[in-house]
Scaffold this active site. Structure first.
Site, mmCIF file in Angstrom:
data_model
loop_
_atom_site.group_PDB
_atom_site.id
_atom_site.type_symbol
_atom_site.label_atom_id
_atom_site.label_comp_id
_atom_site.label_asym_id
_atom_site.label_seq_id
_atom_site.Cartn_x
_atom_site.Cartn_y
_atom_site.Cartn_z
ATOM 1 N N GLY A 63 0.828 -1.201 0.000
ATOM 2 C CA GLY A 63 0.000 0.000 0.000
ATOM 3 C C GLY A 63 0.853 1.237 0.000
ATOM 4 O O GLY A 63 1.722 1.389 0.868
ATOM 5 N N GLY A 139 -7.401 -6.328 4.760
ATOM 6 C CA GLY A 139 -8.501 -7.190 4.313
ATOM 7 C C GLY A 139 -9.766 -6.380 4.167
ATOM 8 O O GLY A 139 -9.812 -5.208 4.554
#
Ligand code: AMP
Length: 506
Positions: A63, A139
């Protein structure tokens, strides 16, 4: 076995369809933040914050949009959350100096369209009845909207649009007294994928969802326990890998040591196969397997399934590199670097808009012209999602004089969207969900194309009989549509799209 398709290059109507899909799907549900993230946590170490910053740096590939650390100094919590890369924020002594304490958790975040808001940057923090509580999550939950709607009706005030806040709100409202019981109570109400680290005033807790969809590993440094999304985060700080957190397991780390709790009904694990294909770093180990070796085997297997006569095997860097090495090894064709990558540009997926994504492929890749001129190329990449990368690269190879370009993709066609955090787009934008192999070949202007078969994928990962359809070892829903959990929010999509449930604040 997926057969190879040869087709003459020609005009395609697919661009139109895909861009239309993007417009059509630019609605509320797609604007919600979707996470493919990395998490890290350490307890009781004097250098907790610096180690967390280093761990997050090693997890940066998971990320690049935003990052944050929350630390605890045994009296107060401290938080720093910023947009941008870990190195943009957590190398500055002014920032690191504010983060005091011997325990910390951290997060790197990636999100798609919309909701790129500072208030969504993790770790989230709240003052609860149990004291300060920080949470970082990798998630996606599949019932977060449903639970959120019910909580909002009861009066809960949400501060972010992140599904992670649902967990926090449930912990806050739990009637249980002990912190760990509140967390278990909260987790028992959510569905989907989560690898979590949470920090309270006397505990670091790690938790993995009942199927273990997203990864979480446990390590140790100088007698102190560490949790991280991937083992590469341990290597950078010299920590020892102990084991994976099991599916459905909570790891509780306190001054007294470590405790494992398994409060939920035991389920057969279904870790996400896409971690092996694309997401994890090649130097990480997952499920006892080297990610690098897996990717090399995918290439070897594909070379057996779909051999090709070419002058060079060329990877799309960096994603296609290990599998191209495997492909070249089996096909006995020289491996060459025919495409050079600019390492100062992030992943193309960072760009949520299709037009910018198309441009950014050129920013990122350039052709090694003298090498490819007049040559037949076997071009290897790990996956095709929307087809942007492959189209641009094939075009560049042809402009540089390649006589033939044969596309070899070392995973099966992605036909189904993901709801667990790997952030593939809606089905309408998935090339392989909407077109035949011939049409895709035509669209990419390739001379031939083939994908690794689903059985080949499993064989390459040590399952000689291929995919066991009754008991698949992984969750491979992107290829098969076999989702391990219920998809509650999705089933209620129509209802949710009528509500300004997430946020009315732009
Ligand atoms: P596309 O250009 O849309 O076909 O995307 C395929 C490229 O993106 C490949 O080079 C992959 O390595 C990479 N990729 C695949 N899945 C993802 C993902 N979930 N996030 C970011 N990049 C991805």
């Amino acid at each position: 076995m997926v057969s190879t398709v040869f087709i003459p290059a020609g005009e395609s109507k697919i661009y139109y369809h895909l861009s239309r899909g993007i417009e059509k799907n630019h609605n509320f549900l797609n604007d919600r933040p979707q996470h493919e993230c990395g998490v890290f946590g350490i307890y009781g170490h004097t250098d907790a914050v610096a180690l967390t910053a280093l761990g997050l740096h090693a997890l940066q590939h998971r990320g690049q949009e935003a990052t944050g650390i929350v630390s605890y100094d045994r009296t107060h919590f401290h938080a720093e959350r910023r947009m941008g890369l870990v190195s943009d924020t957590f190398t500055k002594s002014s920032v690191l100096g504010r983060l005091k304490g011997d325990s910390a958790i951290g997060h790197v975040r990636y999100s798609t369209t919309g909701a790129t808001l500072l208030r969504n940057v993790q770790p989230l923090f709240a003052d609860l009845a149990l004291g300060g509580f920080a949470i970082a999550h990798n998630g996606n939950l599949t019932n977060a909207l449903t639970v959120r709607r019910d909580l909002v009706r009861e009066g809960a005030i949400f501060q972010s649009t992140s599904d992670t806040e649902t967990i926090l709100q449930l912990v806050a409202r739990s009637k249980k007294t002990k912190a760990i019981d509140r967390i278990i109570d909260s987790l028992s109400q959510i569905e989907g994928a989560y690898a979590l680290v949470t920090l309270t005033n006397n505990m670091l807790i790690g938790a993995r969802d009942p199927f273990g969809i997203r990864p979480l590993v446990l390590g140790e440094l100088e007698g102190h326990y560490i949790l991280a999304s991937e083992t590469c985060a341990f290597d950078i700080i010299g920590a020892k890998f102990l084991r994976e957190v099991e599916n459905g397991e909570l790891i509780v780390i306190t001054d007294e040591g470590i405790q494992s709790i398994k409060p939920f009904q035991k389920l057969t694990p279904r870790p996400c196969i896409f971690e092996y294909i694309y997401f994890s770093r090649p130097d990480s180990y997952l499920g006892g397997l080297s990610i690098y070796e897996c990717r090399k085997s995918f290439g070897q297997q594909l070379a057996k399934e779909s051999p090709i006569d070419a002058d060079y095997v060329i990877p799309v860097p960096d994603s296609g590199v290990p599998s191209a090495i495997g492909f070249a090894e089996v096909s006995q064709i020289p491996y060459e670097l025919g495409i050079i990558r600019n390492h100062y540009v992030g992943r193309t997926f960072i760009e949520p808009q299709q037009a910018i994504r198309a441009l950014s492929v050129k920013l990122k890749h350039n052709v090694n012209k003298s090498l490819v001129n007049g040559k037949k190329i076997a071009l290897i990449d790990d996956s095709i999602v929307r087809g942007t990368t492959s189209t641009k690269i094939i075009e560049m190879l042809r402009e540089s004089g390649a006589t033939e370009v044969h596309m070899r993709i070392t995973s099966p066609p992605i036909k189904y969207p993901d709801f667990y955090g790997i952030d593939t787009p809606v089905q309408e934008q998935l090339l392989s969900a909407n077109y035949t192999l011939e049409e895709i070949c035509n669209f990419l202007k390739a001379d031939s194309i083939s994908f690794l078969s689903i059985d080949g994928l499993y064989k390459a990962m040590g399952h000689p009989n291929g995919r066991d359809h009754n008991n698949p070892f992984f969750t491979d829903h992107c290829f098969t549509g076999d989702y391990p959990t219920k998809l509650k929010d999705r089933e209620s999509k129509e209802e949710f799209s009528q509500l300004s449930l997430l946020s009315n604040l732009e």
